[in-house]
Design a protein around this motif. Structure first.
Motif: not given
Length: 215
Positions: A21-37
């Motif tokens: 599970n740790t290996d899967v999480e470390e290899n997972t790319i989390h794609a998201r739209r960023i917002t600006l502060d």
């Protein structure tokens, strides 16, 4: 004895599952739209209502002097920082003649003149008015390109200490900072090029497409 052996086998299975599970999480790319502060945006930067698009203004806006606000460079950082995992986002730079973007550490300097390099907590690339792409590493590195990217993809791998830049439209790699050691949160960073400051072409944070093509 049989009971102890069963318990040992169950424990080994649990450890193996946890490692997988740790290996899967470390290899997972989390794609998201960023917002600006908005609390970090230079007073001449105007953000859209949802903080995903930025342009410059001739007028200096009356905004609070937040400790994290850039006061010389026309820059802004993302709302969310990352301290673990792999994160990918895309930014539209279509129509811009020059720009400067990448990532910045939480402790990086915001006030006054800034020296951009990894030592000072910035990992960035620039497009200058001569049409050259350069990585602002500890020394400037020219990035060869066939055509100007319209959409840039940025991938942060926190554990591996790696930041990679891609032409997201062509799905090609441009440059990677490797072997970095992060000690605090890392934020998306965008800085308008002073040579193109009057342009009203915005820089826009996009909803990224699947990053499955990234190796």
């Amino acid at each position: 004895m049989l009971g102890l052996q069963n318990e040992k086998n169950q424990l080994e299975d649990s450890v193996r599952d946890l490692q997988n599970n740790t290996d899967v999480e470390e290899n997972t790319i989390h794609a998201r739209r960023i917002t600006l502060d908005p609390n970090t945006a230079h007073p001449r930067i105007r953000l859209s209502a949802h903080n995903t698009m930025m342009i410059t203004s001739r007028e200096v806006q009356d905004v609070p002097d937040h400790p994290g606000r850039f006061d010389v460079d026309l820059a802004v950082v993302g709302t969310s920082g990352f301290s673990t995992g792999r994160h990918y986002w895309e930014v539209s730079v279509a129509g811009r003649l020059c720009y400067h973007l990448g990532v910045a550490s939480e402790s990086s300097k915001r006030k006054g003149a800034i020296m951009y390099n990894p030592t000072n907590g910035f990992w960035t690339i620039v497009l200058n008015r001569q049409g050259q792409y350069k990585a602002v590493d500890n020394s400037l590195v020219v990035i060869p390109v066939q055509t100007q990217p319209l959409i840039l993809g940025i991938l942060l791998d926190y554990k591996q200490g790696k930041i990679s830049f891609f032409d997201a439209g062509a799905r090609t790699h441009m440059y990677s900072f490797v072997g970095q050691r992060f000690t605090d949160k890392i934020y998306p960073f965008i800085n308008f090029c002073v040579d193109d400051v009057e342009s009203q072409t915005p820089i826009v944070s996009l909803s990224p497409r699947s990053p499955d093509w990234i190796k």
